[in-house]
Design an enzyme around this catalytic site. Structure first.
Site, PDB file in Angstrom:
ATOM      1  N   VAL A  48      60.547  10.578  27.768  1.00  0.00           N
ATOM      2  CA  VAL A  48      60.588  10.948  29.813  1.00  0.00           C
ATOM      3  C   VAL A  48      59.042  10.543  29.550  1.00  0.00           C
ATOM      4  O   VAL A  48      57.834  11.200  29.129  1.00  0.00           O
ATOM      5  CB  VAL A  48      61.026  12.108  28.980  1.00  0.00           C
ATOM      6  CG1 VAL A  48      60.521  13.075  30.035  1.00  0.00           C
ATOM      7  CG2 VAL A  48      62.283  12.023  28.692  1.00  0.00           C
ATOM      8  N   ASP A  49      58.608  10.059  30.669  1.00  0.00           N
ATOM      9  CA  ASP A  49      57.259   9.707  31.559  1.00  0.00           C
ATOM     10  C   ASP A  49      57.095  10.857  32.074  1.00  0.00           C
ATOM     11  O   ASP A  49      56.752   9.852  32.955  1.00  0.00           O
ATOM     12  CB  ASP A  49      56.509   8.014  30.645  1.00  0.00           C
ATOM     13  CG  ASP A  49      54.880   7.778  30.970  1.00  0.00           C
ATOM     14  OD1 ASP A  49      54.706   9.364  31.309  1.00  0.00           O
ATOM     15  OD2 ASP A  49      55.076   7.127  31.494  1.00  0.00           O
ATOM     16  N   SER A  50      55.932  11.511  32.687  1.00  0.00           N
ATOM     17  CA  SER A  50      55.677  12.146  33.388  1.00  0.00           C
ATOM     18  C   SER A  50      54.830  11.128  34.410  1.00  0.00           C
ATOM     19  O   SER A  50      54.953  11.963  35.307  1.00  0.00           O
ATOM     20  CB  SER A  50      54.790  13.102  33.521  1.00  0.00           C
ATOM     21  OG  SER A  50      53.778  13.399  32.351  1.00  0.00           O
ATOM     22  N   GLY A  51      54.733  10.705  34.260  1.00  0.00           N
ATOM     23  CA  GLY A  51      53.450   9.743  34.464  1.00  0.00           C
ATOM     24  C   GLY A  51      54.271   8.749  36.090  1.00  0.00           C
ATOM     25  O   GLY A  51      53.851   7.790  36.954  1.00  0.00           O
TER      26      GLY A  51
END
Length: 307
Positions: A181-184
């Site tokens: 899960v990558d907020s970027g």
């Protein structure tokens, strides 16, 4: 005194397997459990070394060689850095567990003479009674404390970016993936406004027809000739613009899955409002994950669950 090698071997086999399993847990390696036990089995064979005529089997170098083979059997050898990290953590777990068990021993003020008086007449030949008592009773305690300590450390280390399991359904066929899960990741389809999660082509290739794999490898092939796409896939595919560091105006072929099920903490989340973007490259050099999840996907899934 009769020496029961089979009992001592079983003790070593269980101990070595648990050490490898704890290493697997700490590093989140996606190796098969049978490989972990196979590594433990191989390591346990060292107890038969004194029965051989070779003096070198009792040397430190030989023991290090055995531990290296145990790690390779359990986790494989993908690259030198991957192997060295596995080996280092395995040694760390071994020394930490052994030291913790010695600490428990002195903390409990174990009386060796008392142990001899009470236990030795009954278990002669089964090994050192201190070893038995503290492996049987002490190791589960150390395992529990070590496991929970590393879990807490991981929760602090991985906050916005975290690893979760997920199932992608293609024509009702579930495909298990490990996702970061990558907020970027802020990739959306500009038309449908659906968030796009990125998946490595290698992790899906066996579930895709050959002609479709070539489309994901080269987006221009899809743009130049849509006839290369199987009929049943036509209404699932789309092209989404995206940006890569150092490159602009890139295109990625995406498809619409039947649904995606995410397993986060103890929640099971499901959504159909997502697109899968395929890239022809590995997303993780050590295979820790094979997909990058848009954080909005989890938000949408949670809102659907509430509604």
């Amino acid at each position: 005194m009769t020496l029961y090698l089979d009992i001592i071997w079983l003790l070593n086999f269980l101990f070595d397997s648990l050490l490898l399993y704890l290493t697997r847990f700490i590093l989140k390696r996606r190796t098969k459990k049978w490989r972990v036990f196979l590594g433990g089995f191989f390591g346990s064979l060292i107890i038969f070394a004194p029965l051989t005529p070779f003096a070198m089997v009792s040397s430190t170098i030989f023991k290090i060689f055995i531990s290296i083979l145990m790690v390779i059997i359990a986790f494989g050898f993908k690259r030198m850095k991957y192997f060295l990290v596995n080996l280092a953590v395995f040694y760390l777990v071994t020394f930490a567990t052994g030291g913790a068990m010695i600490g428990v021993h002195y903390l409990m003020n174990f009386d060796y003479n008392l142990a001899n008086a009470l236990f030795l007449p009954y278990i002669q030949g089964f090994g050192d009674p201190i070893s038995w008592i503290f492996v049987i009773l002490g190791f589960p305690i150390v395992w529990y404390l070590s496991k929970n300590t590393f879990e807490q450390f991981e929760n602090v280390k991985i906050q916005a970016d975290q690893l979760i399991d997920l199932d992608v359904f293609i024509f009702h066929q579930p495909i298990r993936l490990k996702g970061l899960v990558d907020s970027g990741n802020q990739l959306y389809d500009p038309l449908t406004k659906r968030p796009v999660m990125i998946v490595s082509l290698d992790s899906l290739s066996e579930y895709l027809p050959n002609e479709l794999r070539s489309v994901f490898e080269n987006v221009n092939q899809f743009l130049d000739d849509e006839n290369v796409v199987p009929v049943e896939w036509m209404n699932r595919l789309s092209v989404v613009p995206y940006r890569v560091v150092g490159q602009d105006h890139q295109l990625i072929v995406t498809f619409r899955p039947d649904k995606v099920i995410l397993y986060q903490d103890k929640e099971v989340l499901q959504t159909e409002k997502v697109l899968i973007g395929i890239v022809n490259q590995k997303l993780s050099s050590d295979d820790t994950f094979d997909s990058i999840i848009h954080p909005k996907i989890i938000t949408i899934a949670k809102s659907q669950q509430v509604s």
